[in-house]
Design an enzyme around this catalytic site. Sequence first.
Site, PDB file in Angstrom:
ATOM      1  N   CYS A  43       0.827  -1.212   0.000  1.00  0.00           N
ATOM      2  CA  CYS A  43       0.000   0.000   0.000  1.00  0.00           C
ATOM      3  C   CYS A  43       0.858   1.256   0.000  1.00  0.00           C
ATOM      4  CB  CYS A  43      -0.949  -0.004   1.201  1.00  0.00           C
ATOM      5  SG  CYS A  43      -1.915   1.506   1.304  1.00  0.00           S
ATOM      6  N   CYS A  48      -1.416   1.640  -3.097  1.00  0.00           N
ATOM      7  CA  CYS A  48      -2.413   2.704  -2.914  1.00  0.00           C
ATOM      8  C   CYS A  48      -1.833   4.119  -2.885  1.00  0.00           C
ATOM      9  CB  CYS A  48      -3.170   2.524  -1.594  1.00  0.00           C
ATOM     10  SG  CYS A  48      -3.407   0.832  -1.088  1.00  0.00           S
ATOM     11  N   LYS A  51       0.117   5.232  -6.116  1.00  0.00           N
ATOM     12  CA  LYS A  51      -0.900   5.213  -7.174  1.00  0.00           C
ATOM     13  C   LYS A  51      -1.782   6.447  -7.101  1.00  0.00           C
ATOM     14  CE  LYS A  51      -4.686   3.975  -6.283  1.00  0.00           C
ATOM     15  NZ  LYS A  51      -5.196   2.622  -6.104  1.00  0.00           N
ATOM     16  N   TYR A 177      -8.908  -3.751 -11.267  1.00  0.00           N
ATOM     17  CA  TYR A 177      -8.595  -2.498 -10.577  1.00  0.00           C
ATOM     18  C   TYR A 177      -7.373  -1.808 -11.186  1.00  0.00           C
ATOM     19  CZ  TYR A 177     -11.412  -3.318  -6.285  1.00  0.00           C
ATOM     20  OH  TYR A 177     -12.409  -3.485  -5.378  1.00  0.00           O
ATOM     21  N   GLU A 181      -7.075   1.672 -13.314  1.00  0.00           N
ATOM     22  CA  GLU A 181      -6.439   2.822 -12.667  1.00  0.00           C
ATOM     23  C   GLU A 181      -5.265   3.343 -13.499  1.00  0.00           C
ATOM     24  OE1 GLU A 181      -5.687   1.417  -8.675  1.00  0.00           O
ATOM     25  OE2 GLU A 181      -7.732   1.910  -8.040  1.00  0.00           O
ATOM     26  N   HIS A 435     -26.967  20.728  -2.769  1.00  0.00           N
ATOM     27  CA  HIS A 435     -27.185  21.178  -4.133  1.00  0.00           C
ATOM     28  C   HIS A 435     -26.238  22.308  -4.512  1.00  0.00           C
ATOM     29  CE1 HIS A 435     -29.426  21.714  -7.806  1.00  0.00           C
ATOM     30  NE2 HIS A 435     -29.440  23.007  -7.585  1.00  0.00           N
ATOM     31  N   GLU A 440     -26.133  14.371  -4.502  1.00  0.00           N
ATOM     32  CA  GLU A 440     -27.534  14.603  -4.117  1.00  0.00           C
ATOM     33  C   GLU A 440     -28.480  13.666  -4.870  1.00  0.00           C
ATOM     34  OE1 GLU A 440     -29.491  18.327  -5.271  1.00  0.00           O
ATOM     35  OE2 GLU A 440     -27.953  18.624  -6.803  1.00  0.00           O
TER      36      GLU A 440
HETATM   37  P1  NDP Z   1      -7.924  -7.973 -10.570  1.00  0.00           P
HETATM   38  O1  NDP Z   1      -8.200  -9.318 -10.045  1.00  0.00           O
HETATM   39  O2  NDP Z   1      -8.726  -6.834 -10.113  1.00  0.00           O
HETATM   40  O3  NDP Z   1      -7.973  -8.001 -12.157  1.00  0.00           O
HETATM   41  C1  NDP Z   1      -7.201  -8.890 -12.893  1.00  0.00           C
HETATM   42  C2  NDP Z   1      -7.593  -8.741 -14.351  1.00  0.00           C
HETATM   43  O4  NDP Z   1      -6.698  -9.487 -15.149  1.00  0.00           O
HETATM   44  C3  NDP Z   1      -8.988  -9.241 -14.628  1.00  0.00           C
HETATM   45  O5  NDP Z   1      -9.598  -8.365 -15.535  1.00  0.00           O
HETATM   46  C4  NDP Z   1      -8.735 -10.613 -15.248  1.00  0.00           C
HETATM   47  O6  NDP Z   1      -9.717 -10.975 -16.164  1.00  0.00           O
HETATM   48  C5  NDP Z   1      -7.442 -10.378 -15.981  1.00  0.00           C
HETATM   49  N1  NDP Z   1      -6.626 -11.578 -16.140  1.00  0.00           N
HETATM   50  C6  NDP Z   1      -6.269 -12.458 -15.187  1.00  0.00           C
HETATM   51  N2  NDP Z   1      -5.481 -13.425 -15.710  1.00  0.00           N
HETATM   52  C7  NDP Z   1      -5.344 -13.135 -17.020  1.00  0.00           C
HETATM   53  C8  NDP Z   1      -4.653 -13.754 -18.102  1.00  0.00           C
HETATM   54  N3  NDP Z   1      -3.952 -14.839 -17.915  1.00  0.00           N
HETATM   55  N4  NDP Z   1      -4.751 -13.186 -19.320  1.00  0.00           N
HETATM   56  C9  NDP Z   1      -5.472 -12.069 -19.517  1.00  0.00           C
HETATM   57  N5  NDP Z   1      -6.136 -11.431 -18.531  1.00  0.00           N
HETATM   58  C10 NDP Z   1      -6.072 -11.953 -17.296  1.00  0.00           C
HETATM   59  O7  NDP Z   1      -6.377  -7.766 -10.289  1.00  0.00           O
HETATM   60  P2  NDP Z   1      -5.470  -6.471 -10.224  1.00  0.00           P
HETATM   61  O8  NDP Z   1      -4.109  -6.973 -10.520  1.00  0.00           O
HETATM   62  O9  NDP Z   1      -6.024  -5.371 -11.024  1.00  0.00           O
HETATM   63  O10 NDP Z   1      -5.571  -6.072  -8.699  1.00  0.00           O
HETATM   64  C11 NDP Z   1      -5.365  -7.061  -7.689  1.00  0.00           C
HETATM   65  C12 NDP Z   1      -6.201  -6.773  -6.500  1.00  0.00           C
HETATM   66  O11 NDP Z   1      -5.604  -5.746  -5.739  1.00  0.00           O
HETATM   67  C13 NDP Z   1      -7.618  -6.278  -6.775  1.00  0.00           C
HETATM   68  O12 NDP Z   1      -8.505  -7.312  -7.060  1.00  0.00           O
HETATM   69  C14 NDP Z   1      -7.931  -5.555  -5.506  1.00  0.00           C
HETATM   70  O13 NDP Z   1      -8.368  -6.481  -4.547  1.00  0.00           O
HETATM   71  C15 NDP Z   1      -6.586  -4.976  -5.108  1.00  0.00           C
HETATM   72  N6  NDP Z   1      -6.469  -3.573  -5.545  1.00  0.00           N
HETATM   73  C16 NDP Z   1      -7.285  -2.648  -4.990  1.00  0.00           C
HETATM   74  C17 NDP Z   1      -7.225  -1.335  -5.379  1.00  0.00           C
HETATM   75  C18 NDP Z   1      -8.149  -0.342  -4.777  1.00  0.00           C
HETATM   76  O14 NDP Z   1      -8.710  -0.626  -3.723  1.00  0.00           O
HETATM   77  N7  NDP Z   1      -8.367   0.810  -5.414  1.00  0.00           N
HETATM   78  C19 NDP Z   1      -6.263  -0.882  -6.393  1.00  0.00           C
HETATM   79  C20 NDP Z   1      -5.467  -1.950  -6.929  1.00  0.00           C
HETATM   80  C21 NDP Z   1      -5.576  -3.232  -6.513  1.00  0.00           C
HETATM   81  P3  NDP Z   1     -11.074 -11.704 -15.696  1.00  0.00           P
HETATM   82  O15 NDP Z   1     -11.910 -10.657 -15.080  1.00  0.00           O
HETATM   83  O16 NDP Z   1     -11.628 -12.249 -16.957  1.00  0.00           O
HETATM   84  O17 NDP Z   1     -10.652 -12.755 -14.740  1.00  0.00           O
END
Ligand code: NDP
Length: 477
Positions: A43, A48, A51, A177, A181, A435, A440
Amino acid sequence: MSGYDFDLFVIGGGSGGVRAGRIAAGYGAKVAVAEEYRLGGTCVIRGCVPKKLLVYASQFGPALEDSKGFGWRVTEASHDWERLIEAKNEEVGRLERVYEDLLGKAGVEVLKGRATLVGAHEVRVNNVSFTADRILIATGATPEVPAIRGAELMVTSNDVFNMERAPQSVAILGGGYIACEFAGIFSGLGSRVWLVHRGAKLLRGFDEQVREHIGSELAANGIQMRLSSTVTAIERRLNAYLVYLSSGDVLEVDVVMAATGRRPNTRGIGLESVDIQVDANGAIPVDSYSRTSSDHVYAVGDVTNRLNLTPVAIHEGHAFADTVFGDKPRQSDHEGVPFAVFSQPQVAAVGLSEEEACARHGAVRVYSSAFRPMRAALSRRNERVLVKLVAEASTERILGAHIVAPDAAEIIQGLAVALKAGATKADFDATLGVHPSVAEEFVTLRNGRYSTQLSSRPSTDAVETAARELHRRSERR
Ligand code: NDP
């Protein structure tokens, strides 16, 4: 004191581990925290915090563009990536020192080095053994890169915070995510961005209407969407990379980023010595008190792959320390946790999506509104926000709140309190709006529709009738 070197040995100095260590020490426990990299964990160091700083940086460019509609004459503006990274590093360093100070003041011993479990009461750091009554694993997770040809040419969120220069063009693989982002960050800083996602919609697991909305908003903001598409191979070509897509397209970009999920850090930490079996995702299974299958060994945060969010890891670490060292047994509570994606616009939610609510409650009532925010009237930006409430059909208790808008994260926090308190649609209706604001809209939503998710767009007469029938039956029960 237990007769061991420490009452508690924490492996991992991130959000969950540090909170658990500090609170346990506050209860009088002798605590050590081992960290192999930098205190603060994902984080603070490469998640976080940096980012969000980059998100802020990326918002000024589009804001300058928008300002013209409000009468500003913008002559010339350019962005200095090196200066941004330097400033970001200073802030991250400051926060790291804050973590060090907090642990020091709490009397926690910090050990720099990689810790491995040797047994249920023993840990080794830099070849030195330490014994402890309890061990807490809080090692977090790490980005995972798909096994494709040229995968080694991709960067991950671990790398992008310290790139030497901003890319002119970037292909981001993933639709979660991090992908959403960073698409906004790079685009706002002036890069040409392609988002390549294997699914038809972004943000799997989110409300379907929200998923549709954010997809079209990102596209409207200039992100080149390549949905239902994967990267099949990457090749280096002079100063660029060729990215081969399953559609047959080939992108030529400066940077290829994998944002394809994260894997719990359970490899090589000695779990076999305490007989802990990881699950299919490589995570440590725990109960609601964060107990593993091995007595005296606990785990919190992303390494357990429950709800991978910083406040959740902190909560789990705190609840663990209260339970084990504070004589105040407390289970981790994962209900009603608000969450936000810092894309541009942001996506934020608390509670259930329409689909989840229908699955759990049969029929729900859905109130939503998509509209052009006031700011867009003069900026002329092609922008729409979405607000949505999902209510239990029989009681009108709000089960989920969703928003896609700038500052959505700031809005959802207050709504999360309302949902925790069990607010109903009538409570929202009885509240006056601020407002003019986007927020709102949450207290002026009218004309809900019944939904049972019998179809993906549950607005037809047939669905309405079926939903009402379901509702009547559930009321009779
Ligand atoms: P996510 O799990 O959110 O997303 C992973 C993405 O990668 C999905 O769209 C998935 O597709 C795709 N994917 C997975 N494997 C493959 C592959 N082999 N080929 C192509 N596409 C693939 O992971 P992130 O890495 O974005 O983030 C990890 C976690 O960290 C989040 O889930 C969240 O819990 C946390 N996080 C939170 C944040 C916040 O609170 N703002 C910011 C960043 C991270 P599909 O959907 O089809 O599986």
